[in-house]
Design a protein around this motif. Sequence first.
Motif, short mmCIF file in Angstrom:
data_model
loop_
_atom_site.label_atom_id
_atom_site.label_comp_id
_atom_site.label_asym_id
_atom_site.label_seq_id
_atom_site.Cartn_x
_atom_site.Cartn_y
_atom_site.Cartn_z
N TYR A 225 0.85 -1.20 0.00
CA TYR A 225 0.00 0.00 0.00
C TYR A 225 0.89 1.25 0.00
N PRO A 226 0.48 2.30 -0.71
CA PRO A 226 1.34 3.50 -0.77
C PRO A 226 1.53 4.18 0.57
N MET A 227 0.55 4.09 1.44
CA MET A 227 0.71 4.60 2.80
C MET A 227 -0.04 3.70 3.77
N GLY A 228 0.42 3.69 5.03
CA GLY A 228 -0.25 2.86 6.02
C GLY A 228 -1.61 3.44 6.39
N PRO A 229 -2.47 2.64 7.06
CA PRO A 229 -3.84 3.09 7.33
C PRO A 229 -3.93 4.29 8.27
N LEU A 230 -2.99 4.42 9.21
CA LEU A 230 -3.11 5.53 10.17
C LEU A 230 -2.63 6.82 9.54
N THR A 231 -1.64 6.72 8.65
CA THR A 231 -1.22 7.88 7.85
C THR A 231 -2.35 8.28 6.90
#
Length: 295
Positions: A225-231
Amino acid sequence: MTEIKGVGVLGCGLMGSGIAQVAAAAGYDTLVRDVSRDIWDRARAGIEKSLAKFVEKGKLTAAQRDAALKRLTFTTTTGDLARCDIVVEAVTEDLELKNALWQELDGRSAPATIFASNTSSLTIAAMAAATRRGDRFVGLHFFNPVPLMPLIEVVRTVTTSEETFRRAFAFAKSLGKEPVAAKDNSGFIVNLLLVPYLLDAIRAVEHGVASVPDIDKAMQLGCGYPMGPLTLLDLVGLDTTYRIAEIMFTEYREQRYAPPPLLKHMVIAGLNGRKSGKGFYDYSVDPPKLVALGI
Ligand code: CAA
Ligand code: NAD
């Protein structure tokens, strides 16, 4: 078929400013309405910064950037948008607020004007029913950050006419985006699947499964994923995510859409993510640093 020349955008927060940018860059005269000049000044600065990045990368010429900026105008009067051929609404995720604006515009806009909502979780039918243009009402769901994300979900209700749907689909394409047709269920396609994932990531933090950066790192490096879920939650806005979760939970009564208490507490504390400066991370420093949550 009336040609679309003028685009109205209701709201110029995260999404409205991005929608206004892509509309102006695609050649449309774009009139933006929000509640104050200060909000517009901030939005315009963000648009200028984003267009500058495209020029830097050679995706836009300096002349194209200047022309796009010239096509953008701002108002605090909803009625001014009556002269637009399509109005895209991107105000706070609140049905009463959205419908008050639609009702104000409905009586003043030309009969051919299309109304389009960028809602994340409300049904389009719930807005169309508040107006007398159910046949000319669609969903146009953009993704954040709008200038970079190629998708638009084009949503047809039971009353949307075939012509309106076709015009909205063509309009989405004219913005340089990839439209997909979606049914008018709460969350359409993407949020139906994405929102439970984001809420589960918050539940993982609540349960102490791992640290916030490790949860992000795991999903980036383990799933690509390009960014994690919290980001990503910080990017979307925790306040907006909370409203979305409440709406989807009310709609489906399924636990996976229920807003976790930590989300609510962070919103109460003003930790709304990037737009407020802090969420799971603190954006006052580069690179952003972890916010110490008392949990
Ligand atoms: N305008 C122009 N250029 C921009 C920009 C903007 N607004 N933001 C970033 N960029 C540029 C950066 O300058 C950077 O350029 P270089 O390659 O020259 O360095 C490039 O784009 C990539 O940016 P970053 O290096 O900062 O970060 P990245 O590589 O992680 O890409 C991203 C950024 C495209 C946002 C990517 O992280 C991503 O796809 N994240 C997931 C976003 C996502 O899932 N969005 C959907 C949210 S859900 C939703 O929208 C629906 C809803 O209803 C809630
Ligand atoms: P935001 O909080 O960044 O912006 C909302 C804007 O609405 C603010 O600028 C606010 O001043 C304005 N507003 C409030 N009342 C208004 C009024 N009476 N008239 C005009 N403007 C008014 O929120 P956002 O993230 O841009 O979300 C806007 C809409 O887009 C919501 O429906 C949201 O669900 C949807 N959406 C959000 C995302 C996301 O990632 N944040 C993605 C897709 C869709």
